[in-house]
Design a protein around this motif. Structure first.
Motif, PDB file in Angstrom:
ATOM      1  N   ARG A   1      -9.541  -3.905   8.059  1.00 29.03           N
ATOM      2  CA  ARG A   1      -9.575  -4.448   6.698  1.00 29.03           C
ATOM      3  C   ARG A   1      -9.806  -5.961   6.699  1.00 29.03           C
ATOM      4  O   ARG A   1      -9.726  -6.598   5.651  1.00 29.03           O
TER       5      ARG A   1
ATOM      6  N   LEU B   1      -2.315  -6.674   7.381  1.00 27.82           N
ATOM      7  CA  LEU B   1      -3.361  -5.663   7.179  1.00 27.82           C
ATOM      8  C   LEU B   1      -3.900  -5.130   8.495  1.00 27.82           C
ATOM      9  O   LEU B   1      -3.778  -5.793   9.528  1.00 27.82           O
TER      10      LEU B   1
ATOM     11  N   TRP C   1     -13.219  -5.969   3.236  1.00 30.75           N
ATOM     12  CA  TRP C   1     -12.038  -5.726   2.404  1.00 30.75           C
ATOM     13  C   TRP C   1     -11.328  -7.045   2.088  1.00 30.75           C
ATOM     14  O   TRP C   1     -11.034  -7.348   0.928  1.00 30.75           O
TER      15      TRP C   1
ATOM     16  N   GLY D   1      -6.377  -7.827  -5.266  1.00 27.97           N
ATOM     17  CA  GLY D   1      -6.213  -9.272  -5.110  1.00 27.97           C
ATOM     18  C   GLY D   1      -5.862  -9.933  -6.435  1.00 27.97           C
ATOM     19  O   GLY D   1      -4.952 -10.770  -6.516  1.00 27.97           O
TER      20      GLY D   1
ATOM     21  N   LYS E   1      -9.547  -0.623  -5.414  1.00 24.06           N
ATOM     22  CA  LYS E   1     -10.544  -1.666  -5.117  1.00 24.06           C
ATOM     23  C   LYS E   1      -9.861  -2.948  -4.660  1.00 24.06           C
ATOM     24  O   LYS E   1      -8.982  -3.470  -5.344  1.00 24.06           O
ATOM     25  N   PRO E   2     -10.289  -3.508  -3.520  1.00 28.00           N
ATOM     26  CA  PRO E   2      -9.637  -4.722  -3.000  1.00 28.00           C
ATOM     27  C   PRO E   2      -9.684  -5.891  -3.981  1.00 28.00           C
ATOM     28  O   PRO E   2      -8.734  -6.669  -4.067  1.00 28.00           O
ATOM     29  N   ARG E   3     -10.769  -5.994  -4.737  1.00 30.59           N
ATOM     30  CA  ARG E   3     -10.882  -7.090  -5.713  1.00 30.59           C
ATOM     31  C   ARG E   3      -9.802  -6.980  -6.784  1.00 30.59           C
ATOM     32  O   ARG E   3      -9.177  -7.971  -7.169  1.00 30.59           O
TER      33      ARG E   3
ATOM     34  N   GLU F   1       0.853  -1.200   0.000  1.00 29.57           N
ATOM     35  CA  GLU F   1       0.000   0.000   0.000  1.00 29.57           C
ATOM     36  C   GLU F   1       0.887   1.248   0.000  1.00 29.57           C
ATOM     37  O   GLU F   1       1.815   1.359   0.794  1.00 29.57           O
TER      38      GLU F   1
ATOM     39  N   SER G   1     -13.305  -9.309  -0.322  1.00 29.92           N
ATOM     40  CA  SER G   1     -13.219  -8.888  -1.731  1.00 29.92           C
ATOM     41  C   SER G   1     -11.831  -9.155  -2.297  1.00 29.92           C
ATOM     42  O   SER G   1     -11.688  -9.572  -3.455  1.00 29.92           O
ATOM     43  N   PHE G   2     -10.809  -8.885  -1.495  1.00 31.40           N
ATOM     44  CA  PHE G   2      -9.434  -9.154  -1.932  1.00 31.40           C
ATOM     45  C   PHE G   2      -9.291 -10.618  -2.360  1.00 31.40           C
ATOM     46  O   PHE G   2      -8.798 -10.919  -3.457  1.00 31.40           O
TER      47      PHE G   2
ATOM     48  N   ILE H   1      -1.319  -2.129   4.386  1.00 35.63           N
ATOM     49  CA  ILE H   1      -1.501  -3.431   3.737  1.00 35.63           C
ATOM     50  C   ILE H   1      -0.224  -3.844   3.002  1.00 35.63           C
ATOM     51  O   ILE H   1       0.380  -3.043   2.287  1.00 35.63           O
TER      52      ILE H   1
END
Lengths: 277, 277
Positions: A94, A90, A98, A63, A58-60, A49, A101-102, A128
């Protein structure tokens, strides 16, 4: 959300690992049973991060990208991904949506690439930090390396260069596998064409002449040469071989001071991304 | 000190990898050739500045400890370490002598443990973040797991518990290997006896009765039960087997609510270290 609960949720999202993974998430180690006749390949890549992505990304997407970067290294050697380990630090806030979604982003790509999440480590931290290790397999002795290029080989890239960060990474796994036994050298473009080709030249003890560079829509030659994060494959083929469809010939390996790059008669400095500079 | 120069220095310190590692530092992936009849085990553990160690801790000690924590997981399953990957994020002012000392500490332990540094990743960050992945090997189907304990098995630990953080970690590799084919369950004590035994009980669907806990000099029972970072092995043996020398019998696996722990007739809560709490 404590550590055990987080790990249980990740294990649930990950589902049952592929059959060669005898033990996945939940013991001290993951266990993999190698098939006879395969070499195993290992790569690891971190995303931090504030260094590799913005806090509000966006966490997705994060990832997916974290896994894609490592898969690109596996593609670069012509291997098939088998399993991955994910190390994640993290903040406590999160660990809920979060983190879910990651892992959804990461696992969706894992499923498309035929790989599986076999383990990892989670810890608390203010920011993160992600590290993804991927293990791939290639037929014994066949993995593509960056040190096998020969003078006179043509140099190719698998796509246009200079793409913006936001575009999706598409690890070139099928292309890499199709180059087994054909490409004399191969690597992925992560730090920039000039520095990565310089590295391939050093490894192969050769120089390179660039003739043209295919530009991504809107990219400058400067960015295509020295920008990073393209994740296309850079490879060399003997003159007599035809390149796979969709690839661009960009130049030729030549005998000169190892690592030297030239284009239109001028020397090009290897100036891609380097940490600590 | 730029990224390429740092990686070259690390490669020089690491030397030639063991013979099963066909490609080490310097290509997209490391390549390992498995021997027939071996399962491969994978573990990864992170150490973060401000979370796992203080900024002024000695880099040599940090390097040794970062590898030792992962080796302890390999020991816990009775495996022999084969190679490791080191992922390191650090500020620019730590790329010089700090990084050299860090790798000297890590590599000295690697040499003693018969393992080798095969690759990794370095990146820039404000604080130090370390992730060490170790690959080990065990005879096919023989690795020790935490889910095989049976009711009536005696429970053992490999040393006194509650040691201060500053003491050196000595990964119990030979002990773990000597337990292959003998121990019904095994794991390492990283988060604290109470939570780790609770995990072993859950995996084995049993409860445990603790009879006594061997205390490290100066440690309280509270710390020995719930303190983490002991890195001793916790294992179970059928009643008829003699424990290895130097190990302490601490109780027995019993049939009761899975995960339940008791000592002197009282319930013990699993209260070791958990991130995000």
């Amino acid at each position: 959300m404590n550590e055990l609960a987080l790990i249980e949720r990740i294990a649930k999202l990950a589902g049952k690992p592929r059959s060669e993974v005898l033990v996945g998430i939940g013991d001290d180690c993951a266990i993999y049973r190698p098939k006879s006749g395969e070499d195993l390949l290992f790569t690891t890549d971190q995303m931090i991060e504030g260094v590799h992505f913005f806090p509000n990304a966006k966490p997705r997407t994060i990832g997916e990208r974290a896994l894609a970067r490592s898969l690109s290294d596996i593609a670069a050697m012509g291997a098939s991904p088998r399993f991955c380990l994910v190390t994640l630090a993290l903040p406590a806030n999160r660990t809920g949506p979060w983190a879910t979604s990651f892992f959804r982003g990461l696992l969706a790509l894992a499923a498309r690439a035929g790989t599986t999440l076999a383990g990892g480590d989670v810890a608390h931290n203010d920011t993160i930090h992600i590290d993804v290790m991927v293990c791939g397999a290639a037929p014994k002795g066949k993995a593509l390396r960056r040190d096998g290029a020969r003078s006179g080989d043509k140099i190719y890239v698998s796509g246009r260069l200079g793409r913006p960060w936001e575009t999706k990474i598409n690890p070139r796994l099928s292309l890499g596998q199709s180059l087994l036994g054909r490409a004399t050298a191969c690597m992925d473009l992560s730090d920039g064409l000039s520095i990565d080709l310089h590295r391939m030249c050093l490894a192969s003890k050769l120089a390179a002449r660039l003739d043209s560079v295919p530009l991504y829509k809107g990219a400058s030659l400067e960015r295509a040469l020295h920008g990073g994060e393209d994740y296309e494959l850079l490879f060399t083929l003997p003159k007599k071989l035809k390149p796979p469809r969709g690839c661009f010939e960009i130049g030729e390996m030549i005998k000169d001071v190892p690592g030297r790059l030239e284009m239109a008669g001028r020397k090009i400095r290897p100036e891609g991304y380097s940490h600590f500079q």
